[in-house]
Scaffold this active site. Structure first.
Site, PDB file in Angstrom:
ATOM      1  N   GLN A   1      12.079 -12.725  15.868  1.00 18.94           N
ATOM      2  CA  GLN A   1      12.941 -11.538  16.014  1.00 18.94           C
ATOM      3  C   GLN A   1      12.151 -10.247  16.006  1.00 18.94           C
ATOM      4  O   GLN A   1      12.610  -9.220  16.468  1.00 18.94           O
ATOM      5  CB  GLN A   1      13.947 -11.472  14.858  1.00 18.94           C
ATOM      6  N   ARG A   2      10.984 -10.289  15.395  1.00 24.58           N
ATOM      7  CA  ARG A   2      10.203  -9.048  15.276  1.00 24.58           C
ATOM      8  C   ARG A   2       9.210  -8.882  16.417  1.00 24.58           C
ATOM      9  O   ARG A   2       8.717  -7.786  16.670  1.00 24.58           O
ATOM     10  CB  ARG A   2       9.441  -9.061  13.941  1.00 24.58           C
TER      11      ARG A   2
ATOM     12  N   MET B   1      17.146 -12.669  10.286  1.00 26.46           N
ATOM     13  CA  MET B   1      16.703 -11.698   9.284  1.00 26.46           C
ATOM     14  C   MET B   1      17.849 -10.764   8.903  1.00 26.46           C
ATOM     15  O   MET B   1      18.873 -10.710   9.591  1.00 26.46           O
ATOM     16  CB  MET B   1      15.490 -10.931   9.788  1.00 26.46           C
ATOM     17  N   GLY B   2      17.633 -10.006   7.884  1.00 29.36           N
ATOM     18  CA  GLY B   2      18.664  -9.117   7.348  1.00 29.36           C
ATOM     19  C   GLY B   2      18.727  -9.331   5.848  1.00 29.36           C
ATOM     20  O   GLY B   2      19.418 -10.213   5.367  1.00 29.36           O
TER      21      GLY B   2
ATOM     22  N   ASP C   1      16.319  -4.492  11.088  1.00 28.69           N
ATOM     23  CA  ASP C   1      17.496  -4.719  10.241  1.00 28.69           C
ATOM     24  C   ASP C   1      18.588  -3.669  10.446  1.00 28.69           C
ATOM     25  O   ASP C   1      19.725  -3.882  10.024  1.00 28.69           O
ATOM     26  CB  ASP C   1      17.088  -4.728   8.761  1.00 28.69           C
TER      27      ASP C   1
ATOM     28  N   HIS D   1      10.133 -14.646  12.468  1.00 23.86           N
ATOM     29  CA  HIS D   1       9.457 -13.483  13.057  1.00 23.86           C
ATOM     30  C   HIS D   1       9.546 -13.420  14.570  1.00 23.86           C
ATOM     31  O   HIS D   1       9.077 -12.446  15.169  1.00 23.86           O
ATOM     32  CB  HIS D   1       8.010 -13.442  12.565  1.00 23.86           C
TER      33      HIS D   1
ATOM     34  N   ARG E   1      27.343 -31.387  16.769  1.00 24.33           N
ATOM     35  CA  ARG E   1      26.729 -31.029  15.489  1.00 24.33           C
ATOM     36  C   ARG E   1      27.150 -29.630  15.035  1.00 24.33           C
ATOM     37  O   ARG E   1      27.567 -28.805  15.851  1.00 24.33           O
ATOM     38  CB  ARG E   1      25.203 -31.000  15.641  1.00 24.33           C
TER      39      ARG E   1
ATOM     40  N   ASP F   1       0.784  -1.234   0.000  1.00 22.78           N
ATOM     41  CA  ASP F   1       0.000   0.000   0.000  1.00 22.78           C
ATOM     42  C   ASP F   1       0.816   1.285   0.000  1.00 22.78           C
ATOM     43  O   ASP F   1       1.043   1.923   1.019  1.00 22.78           O
ATOM     44  CB  ASP F   1      -0.976   0.006   1.190  1.00 22.78           C
TER      45      ASP F   1
ATOM     46  N   ASP G   1      13.057   1.953   5.438  1.00 22.27           N
ATOM     47  CA  ASP G   1      13.389   2.564   4.155  1.00 22.27           C
ATOM     48  C   ASP G   1      12.157   2.744   3.246  1.00 22.27           C
ATOM     49  O   ASP G   1      11.958   3.821   2.672  1.00 22.27           O
ATOM     50  CB  ASP G   1      14.445   1.696   3.458  1.00 22.27           C
TER      51      ASP G   1
HETATM   52  O1  F6P Z   1      12.512  -5.387   7.201  1.00 22.08           O
HETATM   53  C1  F6P Z   1      12.531  -6.240   8.281  1.00 22.08           C
HETATM   54  C2  F6P Z   1      12.351  -7.632   7.882  1.00 22.08           C
HETATM   55  O2  F6P Z   1      12.322  -8.211   9.118  1.00 22.08           O
HETATM   56  C3  F6P Z   1      13.381  -8.309   6.968  1.00 22.08           C
HETATM   57  O3  F6P Z   1      14.578  -8.650   7.563  1.00 22.08           O
HETATM   58  C4  F6P Z   1      12.619  -9.490   6.462  1.00 22.08           C
HETATM   59  O4  F6P Z   1      13.119  -9.979   5.260  1.00 22.08           O
HETATM   60  C5  F6P Z   1      11.268  -8.931   6.289  1.00 22.08           C
HETATM   61  O5  F6P Z   1      11.116  -7.914   7.254  1.00 22.08           O
HETATM   62  C6  F6P Z   1      10.151  -9.942   6.380  1.00 22.08           C
HETATM   63  O6  F6P Z   1       8.951  -9.279   6.269  1.00 22.08           O
HETATM   64  P1  F6P Z   1       7.505  -9.953   6.245  1.00 22.08           P
HETATM   65  O7  F6P Z   1       7.639 -11.385   6.583  1.00 22.08           O
HETATM   66  O8  F6P Z   1       6.706  -9.180   7.224  1.00 22.08           O
HETATM   67  O9  F6P Z   1       7.012  -9.760   4.884  1.00 22.08           O
END
Ligand code: F6P
Length: 359
Positions: free
Chosen positions: A285-286, A180-181, A138, A283, A173, A74, A114
């Site tokens: 991480q988020r 992510m990144g 990120d 996720h 192992r 969007d 960004d």
């Molecule tokens: O921009 C943050 C980020 O966490 C990236 O590292 C990752 O690729 C992306 O978002 C994943 O976004 P989504 O799963 O919400 O589409």
């Protein structure tokens, strides 16, 4: 200044609610009303707003996510709209501006990475008073030392590495953690150093598979029968490509990455003969509660954004430079990503410890 609007755009991260809270609370002290826009720029087009009271932000400081909702689709400048029976991208930016002006909004505070801040910049160019606030786990936004959400994501990844260490050691192992990144390896680098990884692979340094395998084998030869590898989702072998899980048209960045950990695991097992397991942190991480550092940073950003609005300093983004919160032109923050440079001090420290960086 009597009325501000705030939105959260792009992928969520820990600390969004802390920023919203800081905006509402510090705005209240100045007699400013804050309007929350639902689901990023989608809500700005669709006129989905609500007044945010002190009671709305009470108790949200430790809560992950965003009470406003968000989306990484969007773009009002190319908004999917049904025209003559077909979905087409239509420029709805003028609608957004007139709608916000219609409800008396004097400035828009856009919390984003960004993608969302690039849209904010386009609005600033059209004359909408905009202030950006840098978020993303990120940490890849230019012009700021740190985005909020990053430090919590690093802690989460480090915790995962601590856990993987114990089971890796028990079973002898190779353990791979995919973090992510997309285009920048900040999470992998910081979490790898904090979590004592043996190998860290980031998008900025294409890795040589044979060298990674040799590093793992060398450890085994020296009696360390396990290895811990952190790989950023955007890492790729020398001469190879990033692993794209799927294409997602309509998103601001239309590719979803994922799978480099599995590919690396297979390749390493073949080359070393050592049993390998892969964990994709995804996720996790988020989500979750922001840590103390992110709560403080998010709060400082929110307060600073309201101050910038009061000063009429529009078209800017609040940023952390050194210990200070400063204002930088939005244009300096977007259109180019902040990547891990070859002279990055943490990268240098990793190399000095003997951590294998893929090259
Ligand atoms: O921009 C943050 C980020 O966490 C990236 O590292 C990752 O690729 C992306 O978002 C994943 O976004 P989504 O799963 O919400 O589409």
């Amino acid at each position: 200044m009597h009325k501000l609007a705030v939105l959260t755009g792009g992928g969520d991260c820990p600390g969004l609610n802390a920023v919203i809270r800081a905006i509402v609370k510090s705005g209240y002290q100045e007699g400013i009303e804050v309007i929350g826009i639902r689901d990023g720029f989608r809500g700005a087009v669709e006129e989905e707003y609500r007044l945010l009271n002190l009671s709305d932000v009470s108790g949200i400081l430790p809560r992950g996510g965003t009470l406003l909702g968000t989306t990484n689709r969007d773009n009002p400048f190319a908004y999917s709209t049904l025209v003559d029976g077909q979905i087409q991208p239509v420029d709805r930016s003028d609608d957004v501006i007139s709608q916000l002006q219609g409800i008396g909004v004097e400035a828009l505070l856009a919390i984003g990475g960004d993608g969302s801040l690039s849209i904010a910049l386009e609005f600033a160019k059209k004359g909408l008073p905009v202030i950006g606030i840098p978020k993303t786990i990120d940490n890849d936004l230019m012009a700021t030392d740190v985005t909020f959400g990053f430090q919590t994501a690093v802690s989460t990844a480090q915790d995962a590495l601590d856990r993987l260490h114990t089971t890796a050691e028990s079973h002898h192992r190779v353990m791979i953690l995919e973090v992510m990144g997309r285009y920048a390896g900040w999470i992998a680098l910081y979490a790898g150093v904090a979590g004592g990884a043996d190998v860290i692979l980031i998008p900025e340094i294409p890795y040589e598979l044979s060298r990674v395998a040799a590093a793992v084998k060398k450890r085994a030869d020296l009696g360390k029968k396990f290895s811990i590898i952190v790989v950023a989702e955007g890492a790729a072998p020398l001469g190879g490509e990033m692993v794209v899980e799927r294409k997602m048209p309509g998103r601001i960045d239309p590719i979803k990455l994922g799978g480099i950990g599995a590919k690396l695991g297979e390749d390493l097992e073949t080359l070393t003969g050592m049993e390998t397991r892969v964990t994709v942190l995804g996720h996790l991480q988020r989500g979750g509660s922001p840590n103390a550092a992110d709560r403080v940073l998010a709060t400082r950003y929110g307060v600073a954004a309201v101050e910038a609005a009061l000063d009429g300093d529009f078209g800017t983004m609040v940023a952390l430079q050194g210990q200070k919160i400063v204002r930088v032109p939005l244009a300096e923050a977007v259109n180019k990503l902040k990547k891990v440079s070859p002279d990055e001090p943490v990268l240098n420290a990793a190399r000095k410890l003997g951590i294998m960086m893929g090259d």
